[in-house]
Design a protein around this motif. Structure first.
Motif, PDB file in Angstrom:
ATOM      1  N   SER A  61      62.052  73.507 -18.026  1.00 13.26           N
ATOM      2  CA  SER A  61      63.028  74.998 -17.879  1.00 13.26           C
ATOM      3  C   SER A  61      62.343  75.829 -16.349  1.00 13.26           C
ATOM      4  O   SER A  61      63.928  77.043 -16.419  1.00 13.26           O
ATOM      5  CB  SER A  61      63.866  75.538 -18.779  1.00 13.26           C
ATOM      6  N   HIS A  62      61.619  76.513 -16.084  1.00 11.16           N
ATOM      7  CA  HIS A  62      60.913  76.865 -15.513  1.00 11.16           C
ATOM      8  C   HIS A  62      59.653  77.375 -15.203  1.00 11.16           C
ATOM      9  O   HIS A  62      58.565  77.332 -15.374  1.00 11.16           O
ATOM     10  CB  HIS A  62      60.496  78.584 -15.935  1.00 11.16           C
ATOM     11  N   ALA A 121      62.769  77.939 -11.080  1.00 12.34           N
ATOM     12  CA  ALA A 121      63.713  79.367 -11.439  1.00 12.34           C
ATOM     13  C   ALA A 121      64.357  80.204 -10.415  1.00 12.34           C
ATOM     14  O   ALA A 121      64.532  81.042 -11.037  1.00 12.34           O
ATOM     15  CB  ALA A 121      62.207  79.768 -12.375  1.00 12.34           C
ATOM     16  N   TYR A 146      68.043  77.771  -9.943  1.00  8.80           N
ATOM     17  CA  TYR A 146      68.564  79.025 -10.107  1.00  8.80           C
ATOM     18  C   TYR A 146      69.159  79.622  -9.663  1.00  8.80           C
ATOM     19  O   TYR A 146      68.101  80.243  -8.856  1.00  8.80           O
ATOM     20  CB  TYR A 146      68.057  79.871 -11.573  1.00  8.80           C
ATOM     21  N   LYS A 184      70.025  83.896 -13.151  1.00  8.40           N
ATOM     22  CA  LYS A 184      68.586  84.155 -12.093  1.00  8.40           C
ATOM     23  C   LYS A 184      68.677  85.671 -12.021  1.00  8.40           C
ATOM     24  O   LYS A 184      69.579  85.799 -11.319  1.00  8.40           O
ATOM     25  CB  LYS A 184      68.001  83.576 -11.263  1.00  8.40           C
ATOM     26  N   HIS A 235      69.166  83.687 -17.669  1.00 13.52           N
ATOM     27  CA  HIS A 235      68.031  84.261 -17.541  1.00 13.52           C
ATOM     28  C   HIS A 235      67.488  85.706 -16.970  1.00 13.52           C
ATOM     29  O   HIS A 235      67.596  85.927 -15.791  1.00 13.52           O
ATOM     30  CB  HIS A 235      67.347  82.943 -16.309  1.00 13.52           C
ATOM     31  N   HIS A 237      64.453  88.124 -15.868  1.00 12.44           N
ATOM     32  CA  HIS A 237      63.079  88.724 -15.524  1.00 12.44           C
ATOM     33  C   HIS A 237      63.209  90.092 -15.461  1.00 12.44           C
ATOM     34  O   HIS A 237      64.136  90.549 -14.792  1.00 12.44           O
ATOM     35  CB  HIS A 237      62.840  88.395 -14.171  1.00 12.44           C
ATOM     36  N   THR A 286      62.209  85.486 -19.336  1.00 11.56           N
ATOM     37  CA  THR A 286      60.887  84.627 -18.643  1.00 11.56           C
ATOM     38  C   THR A 286      59.982  84.849 -18.542  1.00 11.56           C
ATOM     39  O   THR A 286      59.475  85.950 -18.883  1.00 11.56           O
ATOM     40  CB  THR A 286      61.602  84.354 -17.567  1.00 11.56           C
ATOM     41  N   ASP A 321      60.691  81.910 -22.615  1.00 14.66           N
ATOM     42  CA  ASP A 321      59.156  81.088 -21.968  1.00 14.66           C
ATOM     43  C   ASP A 321      58.145  81.781 -22.191  1.00 14.66           C
ATOM     44  O   ASP A 321      58.664  83.235 -21.750  1.00 14.66           O
ATOM     45  CB  ASP A 321      60.248  79.951 -20.728  1.00 14.66           C
ATOM     46  N   THR A 399      55.671  77.858 -20.752  1.00 15.99           N
ATOM     47  CA  THR A 399      55.048  77.652 -19.784  1.00 15.99           C
ATOM     48  C   THR A 399      54.427  77.980 -19.552  1.00 15.99           C
ATOM     49  O   THR A 399      53.690  78.958 -20.028  1.00 15.99           O
ATOM     50  CB  THR A 399      57.030  78.281 -19.005  1.00 15.99           C
ATOM     51  N   ASP A 401      54.820  79.931 -15.747  1.00 15.55           N
ATOM     52  CA  ASP A 401      55.543  80.477 -15.093  1.00 15.55           C
ATOM     53  C   ASP A 401      54.918  80.334 -13.674  1.00 15.55           C
ATOM     54  O   ASP A 401      54.288  81.110 -13.339  1.00 15.55           O
ATOM     55  CB  ASP A 401      55.494  81.928 -14.922  1.00 15.55           C
TER      56      ASP A 401
END
Length: 583
Positions: A61-62, A121, A146, A184, A235, A237, A286, A321, A399, A401
């Protein structure tokens, strides 16, 4: 296409609460079915999975595998390509790149590990065509992407003015225009400041020109996300990523949407599952590891994962994640330009930066994580803490990343660390002592099961991003995506981590849509892929008013308005998911 039977395997399907039961899986016309007729059984292909582990196809998913920043990474890493390459075969292209792989190799290597789905992502709207062109060339994987909106001029303007109707209409139009799937948000308010050589340092510091704070952007996007019924949570960051002490900002950020109720409104036919397939989280953090730095400087740097995990264990609205660091080569790439600049200053290495018109920015920097480096060794421990300290695996996703913490091809190593305390202890012995001294990992003896791994790599990624109608389960009606690993759960020795890594790296079978794509770790066919995007319904009057604003401000763009949207011809098997249909 002939029907397919995966026979007598140990099945791990968490969405149907199946934990290692010996059973058959039936696939017909690319979908999981309850059974086959006698005639169909007679003509069906049969895979004997006796003594093997059977899971749904893997869902990432990422990941960062398509688009302009990935291409920048490829340009900047020639050594990444000539040192790591794979020859062509009768049915596959050649490919190269350890961390920034060529598009063909990305699809092949995901499939060889048992993955069938991966979502890009971060897509700047103006770069969506390029991203879709690359996604179209990635074989075998079903994909989505995203849309980066946290520093978008129109979003900041509408949120500052409190015009939520136009903001909702803008999100709806942008998702359709660029064929993207979810929202995102990267370093909200800070990336816009970076265009002027600045950043923001707290959630309540307003950026220049728009005078909006990160807190206001996070709250506004989370509210809009649920108002529109988008498949996945917003999502995030978080701000101050990658700086000692940033866990405090992350902790504060996670609390912002705590009272926002998740609402997912999809016009889909759900696959049969015992667990409710709809999402129940209102924020998706994330690469938690990079958002969990503690300390006041690199001298007293330490893990801040535990306070974040403690918060998540008490609050069900959060899913994360991990962003694990498996050591070795990586390429840092993100829409958070200032964080990449700071890495480049620290390392003295190559660095590139990009500002994307009225939308966002990005940065790229090659990187290598070393076991003898004190900070890197703590980051390794932190990535695993993100998964082992969170009690409920349904609030976590595994993940790296990719390729920021390391390439996705190192997922089997991460899985093995999660399952084997002895492997973690061996790695501690190889690391700088900070790994043990400045994290909680050394005191964790939890060993995850194959069922847990299936949650982290299949069931929960699919549930989190709203794809359970097709992915993440072996329920009736799901896509016929199945992975068979040559792992006998009754004879599993987690202390033999080298064998575990080898078997997770090369699936005995990867089945995509009922077609055998991988056998004994080798590509044997190239099933069709598809691209998912959200088609969100909003009031037409609000959309017209919003578009008038967009066209007025489009004079500031470097391209013409008619060239801005991404036509469906750029997508492979475009599949729209109708969203917000109840309104």
């Amino acid at each position: 296409m002939a029907a397919l039977i995966v026979k007598n395997g140990y099945v791990f399907d968490p969405l149907n609460e199946i934990n290692g039961e010996v059973m058959d899986v039936f696939i017909k016309d690319g979908k999981i079915v309850s059974g086959l007729s006698e005639a169909e059984i007679k003509d069906a292909k049969v895979i004997d999975a006796t003594g093997k582990t059977v899971m749904p196809g893997g869902v990432d998913s990422h990941t960062h595998i398509a688009g302009s920043k990935v291409n920048s990474g490829r340009f900047m890493r020639p050594e990444d390509h000539y040192k790591y390459n794979k020859p062509k075969t009768d049915i596959t292209h050649s490919g190269c790149g350890e961390t920034t792989k060529t598009v063909y190799l990305e699809g092949y290597e995901y499939a060889q590990m048992g993955y069938t789905t991966a979502f890009e992502a971060a897509v700047p709207p103006m770069k969506a065509r390029h991203t879709h062109e690359e996604m179209r060339s990635i074989p075998m994987l079903d994909m989505g992407a995203y849309l980066v909106l946290g520093n978008n001029w129109f979003m900041m303007r509408y949120l500052k003015e409190g015009d939520m109707e136009k903001a909702a209409a803008y999100i709806s139009w942008m998702m359709r225009a660029h064929k993207t799937y979810g929202i995102k948000c990267v370093n909200p308010a800070g990336v816009e400041n970076w265009g002027w050589g600045e950043n923001v340092s707290s959630l309540d510091e307003a950026n220049i020109h728009f005078e909006i704070t990160p807190r206001e952007i996070i709250k506004g996007l989370c509210e809009l996300n649920e108002e529109l019924g988008i498949p996945m949570p917003m999502h995030l960051h978080a701000n101050n990523l990658g700086h000692p002490g940033c866990y405090e900002t992350t902790l504060e950020s996670l609390a912002i949407p705590s009272k926002i109720k998740a609402r997912q409104d999809l016009a889909v036919e759900w696959a049969e599952t015992k667990i409710d397939p709809s999402r129940d989280r209102s924020i998706y953090l994330t690469h938690m590891q990079f958002n969990a730095f503690a300390g006041t400087s690199w001298r007293d740097f330490e893990s801040g994962v535990k306070p974040l995990a403690d918060y998540i264990n008490k609050n069900e609205h959060v899913v994360i994640d991990s962003g694990c660091v498996p050591f070795g080569n990586a390429t840092c790439m993100t829409g958070d330009g200032p964080s990449i600049h700071d890495i480049a200053v620290l390392t003295g290495g190559k660095w590139s930066n990009c500002d994307v018109d009225l939308e966002c920015g990005s940065g790229v920097c090659p990187f290598t994580y070393l076991k003898n480096n004190p900070v890197h060794s703590v980051q390794w421990a932190m990535g695993l803490e993100c998964l082992l300290l969170i009690d409920n695996p349904w609030q976590a996703i595994m993940t790296t990343d990719s390729p920021n913490g390391g390439p996705f091809t190192k997922y089997p190593i991460v899985m093995s660390w999660l399952m084997s305390n002895s492997f973690r202890e061996q790695t501690f012995d190889e690391c700088h002592k900070w790994a043990n001294d400045r994290s909680e990992l050394g005191g964790v003896d939890r060993e995850m099961s194959l069922y847990d791994i299936a949650i982290l790599t299949r069931a929960n990624p699919a549930k989190t991003i709203g794809m359970v109608h097709r992915k993440g389960s072996l329920g009736i009606g799901a896509d016929g995506d199945v992975t068979v690993y040559d792992i006998d759960p009754t004879k599993l020795d987690v202390n033999n981590h080298e064998e575990l890594i080898r078997k997770f790296s090369r699936a005995a079978y990867t089945i995509k849509g009922g077609e055998i794509a991988v056998k004994d770790g080798e590509i044997v066919s190239l099933p069709n892929q598809r691209t998912y995007y959200s088609d969100i319904t909003v009031d037409e009057t609000a959309e017209k008013a919003m578009l008038a604003d967009v066209k007025e401000w489009f004079r500031y763009y470097s391209i013409g308005f008619k060239h801005y949207p991404t036509p469906e011809k750029y997508l492979t098997n475009p599949t729209a998911i109708n969203v917000n249909t109840e309104k």
